[in-house]
Design a protein around this motif. Structure first.
Motif, PDB file in Angstrom:
ATOM      1  N   ALA A  17      14.304  -0.619  -8.181  1.00  0.00           N
ATOM      2  CA  ALA A  17      14.567  -0.679  -6.739  1.00  0.00           C
ATOM      3  C   ALA A  17      16.036  -0.400  -6.449  1.00  0.00           C
ATOM      4  CB  ALA A  17      14.162  -2.039  -6.180  1.00  0.00           C
ATOM      5  N   LYS A  18      16.929  -1.006  -7.205  1.00  0.00           N
ATOM      6  CA  LYS A  18      18.365  -0.797  -6.996  1.00  0.00           C
ATOM      7  C   LYS A  18      18.732   0.665  -7.221  1.00  0.00           C
ATOM      8  CE  LYS A  18      22.992  -2.273  -8.387  1.00  0.00           C
ATOM      9  NZ  LYS A  18      23.547  -1.338  -7.457  1.00  0.00           N
ATOM     10  N   SER A  19      18.249   1.239  -8.317  1.00  0.00           N
ATOM     11  CA  SER A  19      18.543   2.640  -8.620  1.00  0.00           C
ATOM     12  C   SER A  19      18.017   3.554  -7.512  1.00  0.00           C
ATOM     13  CB  SER A  19      17.923   3.019  -9.963  1.00  0.00           C
ATOM     14  OG  SER A  19      18.104   4.385 -10.222  1.00  0.00           O
ATOM     15  N   PHE A  20      16.798   3.284  -7.052  1.00  0.00           N
ATOM     16  CA  PHE A  20      16.206   4.095  -5.994  1.00  0.00           C
ATOM     17  C   PHE A  20      17.041   4.004  -4.718  1.00  0.00           C
ATOM     18  CE2 PHE A  20      13.611   4.542  -2.231  1.00  0.00           C
ATOM     19  CZ  PHE A  20      13.107   5.817  -2.416  1.00  0.00           C
ATOM     20  N   VAL A  21      17.320   2.802  -4.258  1.00  0.00           N
ATOM     21  CA  VAL A  21      18.074   2.611  -3.014  1.00  0.00           C
ATOM     22  C   VAL A  21      19.461   3.243  -3.125  1.00  0.00           C
ATOM     23  CG1 VAL A  21      19.184   0.848  -1.563  1.00  0.00           C
ATOM     24  CG2 VAL A  21      16.787   0.585  -2.239  1.00  0.00           C
ATOM     25  N   ASP A  22      20.081   3.096  -4.287  1.00  0.00           N
ATOM     26  CA  ASP A  22      21.434   3.633  -4.494  1.00  0.00           C
ATOM     27  C   ASP A  22      21.486   5.160  -4.555  1.00  0.00           C
ATOM     28  OD1 ASP A  22      22.389   1.038  -4.522  1.00  0.00           O
ATOM     29  OD2 ASP A  22      22.732   0.977  -6.698  1.00  0.00           O
ATOM     30  N   THR A  23      20.340   5.814  -4.741  1.00  0.00           N
ATOM     31  CA  THR A  23      20.332   7.281  -4.794  1.00  0.00           C
ATOM     32  C   THR A  23      19.611   7.926  -3.602  1.00  0.00           C
ATOM     33  OG1 THR A  23      18.389   7.278  -6.246  1.00  0.00           O
ATOM     34  CG2 THR A  23      20.556   7.414  -7.309  1.00  0.00           C
ATOM     35  N   TYR A  24      18.528   7.317  -3.129  1.00  0.00           N
ATOM     36  CA  TYR A  24      17.724   7.924  -2.066  1.00  0.00           C
ATOM     37  C   TYR A  24      18.464   7.965  -0.730  1.00  0.00           C
ATOM     38  CZ  TYR A  24      13.820   8.906   1.077  1.00  0.00           C
ATOM     39  OH  TYR A  24      13.001   9.460   2.031  1.00  0.00           O
ATOM     40  N   TYR A  25      19.009   6.871  -0.306  1.00  0.00           N
ATOM     41  CA  TYR A  25      19.651   6.836   1.016  1.00  0.00           C
ATOM     42  C   TYR A  25      20.919   7.682   1.076  1.00  0.00           C
ATOM     43  CZ  TYR A  25      15.915   3.777   2.193  1.00  0.00           C
ATOM     44  OH  TYR A  25      14.650   3.300   2.398  1.00  0.00           O
ATOM     45  N   PRO A  26      21.753   7.716   0.048  1.00  0.00           N
ATOM     46  CA  PRO A  26      22.862   8.680   0.069  1.00  0.00           C
ATOM     47  C   PRO A  26      22.374  10.131   0.144  1.00  0.00           C
ATOM     48  CG  PRO A  26      23.358   6.946  -1.495  1.00  0.00           C
ATOM     49  CD  PRO A  26      21.924   6.741  -1.051  1.00  0.00           C
ATOM     50  N   PHE A  38      12.516  13.290  -4.949  1.00  0.00           N
ATOM     51  CA  PHE A  38      12.281  11.848  -5.008  1.00  0.00           C
ATOM     52  C   PHE A  38      10.791  11.509  -4.952  1.00  0.00           C
ATOM     53  CE2 PHE A  38      16.706  11.897  -3.788  1.00  0.00           C
ATOM     54  CZ  PHE A  38      17.223  10.784  -4.440  1.00  0.00           C
ATOM     55  N   TYR A  39       9.936  12.510  -4.745  1.00  0.00           N
ATOM     56  CA  TYR A  39       8.503  12.283  -4.561  1.00  0.00           C
ATOM     57  C   TYR A  39       7.702  12.760  -5.765  1.00  0.00           C
ATOM     58  CZ  TYR A  39       9.777  11.468   0.271  1.00  0.00           C
ATOM     59  OH  TYR A  39      10.342  10.964   1.403  1.00  0.00           O
ATOM     60  N   MET A  40       6.559  12.113  -5.964  1.00  0.00           N
ATOM     61  CA  MET A  40       5.622  12.589  -6.981  1.00  0.00           C
ATOM     62  C   MET A  40       5.125  13.973  -6.568  1.00  0.00           C
ATOM     63  SD  MET A  40       2.092  10.498  -6.107  1.00  0.00           S
ATOM     64  CE  MET A  40       1.058  11.572  -7.076  1.00  0.00           C
ATOM     65  N   GLU A 156      13.526   8.378 -12.862  1.00  0.00           N
ATOM     66  CA  GLU A 156      12.520   7.640 -13.616  1.00  0.00           C
ATOM     67  C   GLU A 156      11.376   7.150 -12.734  1.00  0.00           C
ATOM     68  OE1 GLU A 156      13.673   5.034 -16.816  1.00  0.00           O
ATOM     69  OE2 GLU A 156      15.764   5.601 -16.467  1.00  0.00           O
ATOM     70  N   TRP A 157      11.619   7.049 -11.409  1.00  0.00           N
ATOM     71  CA  TRP A 157      10.623   6.548 -10.477  1.00  0.00           C
ATOM     72  C   TRP A 157      10.494   7.519  -9.306  1.00  0.00           C
ATOM     73  CZ3 TRP A 157       8.027   2.362 -12.134  1.00  0.00           C
ATOM     74  CH2 TRP A 157       8.622   1.624 -13.165  1.00  0.00           C
ATOM     75  N   LEU A 158       9.261   7.729  -8.845  1.00  0.00           N
ATOM     76  CA  LEU A 158       8.987   8.665  -7.758  1.00  0.00           C
ATOM     77  C   LEU A 158       8.196   7.980  -6.645  1.00  0.00           C
ATOM     78  CD1 LEU A 158       7.864  11.709  -9.941  1.00  0.00           C
ATOM     79  CD2 LEU A 158      10.129  11.307  -8.917  1.00  0.00           C
ATOM     80  N   ILE A 159       8.375   8.472  -5.436  1.00  0.00           N
ATOM     81  CA  ILE A 159       7.664   7.921  -4.281  1.00  0.00           C
ATOM     82  C   ILE A 159       6.215   8.392  -4.295  1.00  0.00           C
ATOM     83  CG2 ILE A 159       7.507   7.876  -1.767  1.00  0.00           C
ATOM     84  CD1 ILE A 159      10.568   8.420  -1.730  1.00  0.00           C
ATOM     85  N   GLN A 160       5.296   7.425  -4.225  1.00  0.00           N
ATOM     86  CA  GLN A 160       3.871   7.721  -4.075  1.00  0.00           C
ATOM     87  C   GLN A 160       3.425   7.500  -2.631  1.00  0.00           C
ATOM     88  OE1 GLN A 160       0.958   4.931  -5.698  1.00  0.00           O
ATOM     89  NE2 GLN A 160      -0.143   6.672  -6.579  1.00  0.00           N
ATOM     90  N   SER A 161       4.057   6.549  -1.963  1.00  0.00           N
ATOM     91  CA  SER A 161       3.712   6.224  -0.589  1.00  0.00           C
ATOM     92  C   SER A 161       4.962   5.746   0.132  1.00  0.00           C
ATOM     93  CB  SER A 161       2.627   5.125  -0.565  1.00  0.00           C
ATOM     94  OG  SER A 161       2.318   4.776   0.758  1.00  0.00           O
ATOM     95  N   GLN A 162       5.102   6.154   1.398  1.00  0.00           N
ATOM     96  CA  GLN A 162       6.293   5.804   2.160  1.00  0.00           C
ATOM     97  C   GLN A 162       5.914   5.656   3.622  1.00  0.00           C
ATOM     98  OE1 GLN A 162       9.137   9.005   2.224  1.00  0.00           O
ATOM     99  NE2 GLN A 162      10.805   7.657   2.851  1.00  0.00           N
ATOM    100  N   ASN A 163       6.408   4.591   4.243  1.00  0.00           N
ATOM    101  CA  ASN A 163       6.199   4.387   5.673  1.00  0.00           C
ATOM    102  C   ASN A 163       7.514   3.938   6.282  1.00  0.00           C
ATOM    103  OD1 ASN A 163       5.377   3.764   8.256  1.00  0.00           O
ATOM    104  ND2 ASN A 163       3.530   2.708   7.603  1.00  0.00           N
ATOM    105  N   PHE A 164       8.149   4.842   7.048  1.00  0.00           N
ATOM    106  CA  PHE A 164       9.437   4.606   7.690  1.00  0.00           C
ATOM    107  C   PHE A 164       9.207   4.342   9.169  1.00  0.00           C
ATOM    108  CE2 PHE A 164      12.888   6.077  10.335  1.00  0.00           C
ATOM    109  CZ  PHE A 164      14.015   5.541   9.722  1.00  0.00           C
ATOM    110  N   ARG A 165       9.920   3.350   9.737  1.00  0.00           N
ATOM    111  CA  ARG A 165       9.835   3.061  11.160  1.00  0.00           C
ATOM    112  C   ARG A 165      11.181   2.673  11.714  1.00  0.00           C
ATOM    113  NH1 ARG A 165       6.000   4.850  14.421  1.00  0.00           N
ATOM    114  NH2 ARG A 165       4.344   3.393  14.759  1.00  0.00           N
ATOM    115  N   LEU A 166      11.561   3.280  12.846  1.00  0.00           N
ATOM    116  CA  LEU A 166      12.698   2.786  13.617  1.00  0.00           C
ATOM    117  C   LEU A 166      12.209   1.512  14.307  1.00  0.00           C
ATOM    118  CD1 LEU A 166      13.981   6.120  15.152  1.00  0.00           C
ATOM    119  CD2 LEU A 166      15.129   4.735  13.418  1.00  0.00           C
ATOM    120  N   VAL A 167      13.035   0.467  14.321  1.00  0.00           N
ATOM    121  CA  VAL A 167      12.547  -0.812  14.857  1.00  0.00           C
ATOM    122  C   VAL A 167      13.224  -1.231  16.148  1.00  0.00           C
ATOM    123  CG1 VAL A 167      11.688  -1.691  12.680  1.00  0.00           C
ATOM    124  CG2 VAL A 167      14.058  -2.124  13.302  1.00  0.00           C
ATOM    125  N   VAL A 168      14.331  -0.620  16.525  1.00  0.00           N
ATOM    126  CA  VAL A 168      14.975  -0.961  17.807  1.00  0.00           C
ATOM    127  C   VAL A 168      15.424   0.294  18.497  1.00  0.00           C
ATOM    128  CG1 VAL A 168      15.675  -3.287  17.265  1.00  0.00           C
ATOM    129  CG2 VAL A 168      17.188  -1.418  16.658  1.00  0.00           C
TER     130      VAL A 168
END
Length: 168
Positions: A17-26, A38-40, A156-168
Motif C-alpha cells: 500500500a505504501k509503495s503504491f500510494v508513493d508512486t501512483y499519486y505522483p 499501474f493496471y493489470m 510488483e502490484w497492479l490495480i484490478q479494481s478502482q473506484n474514485f470519488r470527489l467527496v466535496v
C-alpha cells in the motif's frame, strides 16, 4: 495450501500500500504517460465482464489505456495530496488464472484493498479550489514481476479494481 502468517501478510500488504500510494499519486500529478502501467492487463472475468474495473467519479472507464488518455488529454493539471490510507488483505490465496503465482513463502499471493482519502486541486493549482476525494483500490500481484531480475524494475502490484470519488 501453505498459509502465510497474519503478521507477514499485514507487513506485506502495508508495504504494498505504501509503495503504491508513493508512486501512483505522483504519477497522476506529473507522469501521466505512465498511468496505464499501474493496471493489470485488460482481461475478462468468467462471466464476460471486463477487468480491470475502473470507475472515476461515477464514470466507467473501459480500460487502462482509456484512463491514461483521460488524464493526458482531458484532465487539467492536478495536484493530489493523500491525507490517509489503509489496507486490508482481501484474499490471502490469490493466483491469477493461467499463472503459477509467487512462491507462497513470498507472501505475495494475495489481493489487497486500499482505501485512500485526501485532497485534489484541478487546473491552475495555485488558484484552484481544494476538493476532497475518496478512493478504493484492489491490488493484485504482478505475475510478470515474479523472478524479474534484469531490465527495468517492474511494479510488483497492479490495480484490478478502482473506484474514485470527489467527496466535496
Amino acid at each position: 495450501m501453505a498459509t502465510v502468517p497474519a503478521d507477514k501478510s499485514a507487513k506485506m500488504s502495508t508495504a504494498a500500500a505504501k509503495s503504491f500510494v508513493d508512486t501512483y499519486y505522483p504519477a497522476l500529478n506529473s507522469s501521466r504517460a505512465d498511468i496505464a502501467s499501474f493496471y493489470m492487463p485488460a482481461a475478462n472475468m468468467p462471466d464476460g465482464k471486463p477487468l480491470p474495473v475502473i470507475v472515476f467519479n461515477g464514470n466507467i472507464i473501459p480500460d487502462p489505456t482509456a484512463m491514461q488518455t483521460l488524464f493526458q488529454e482531458q484532465m487539467p493539471e492536478a495536484r493530489y495530496e493523500v491525507q490517509d490510507y489503509d489496507c486490508h488483505v482481501l484474499n490471502p490465496h490469490y493466483i491469477a488464472e493461467g499463472q503459477s503465482g509467487h512462491s507462497p513463502a513470498s507472501g505475495k499471493n494475495m489481493t489487497i484493498l486500499i482505501t485512500v482519502s485526501g485532497y485534489v486541486k484541478y487546473g491552475d493549482v495555485r488558484a484552484a479550489t481544494m476538493r476532497g476525494f475518496s478512493e478504493s483500490i484492489v491490488l493484485i500481484p504482478n505475475p510478470l514481476a515474479t523472478g524479474n531480475t534484469k531490465g527495468k524494475p517492474m511494479k510488483e502490484w497492479l490495480i484490478q479494481s478502482q473506484n474514485f470519488r470527489l467527496v466535496v
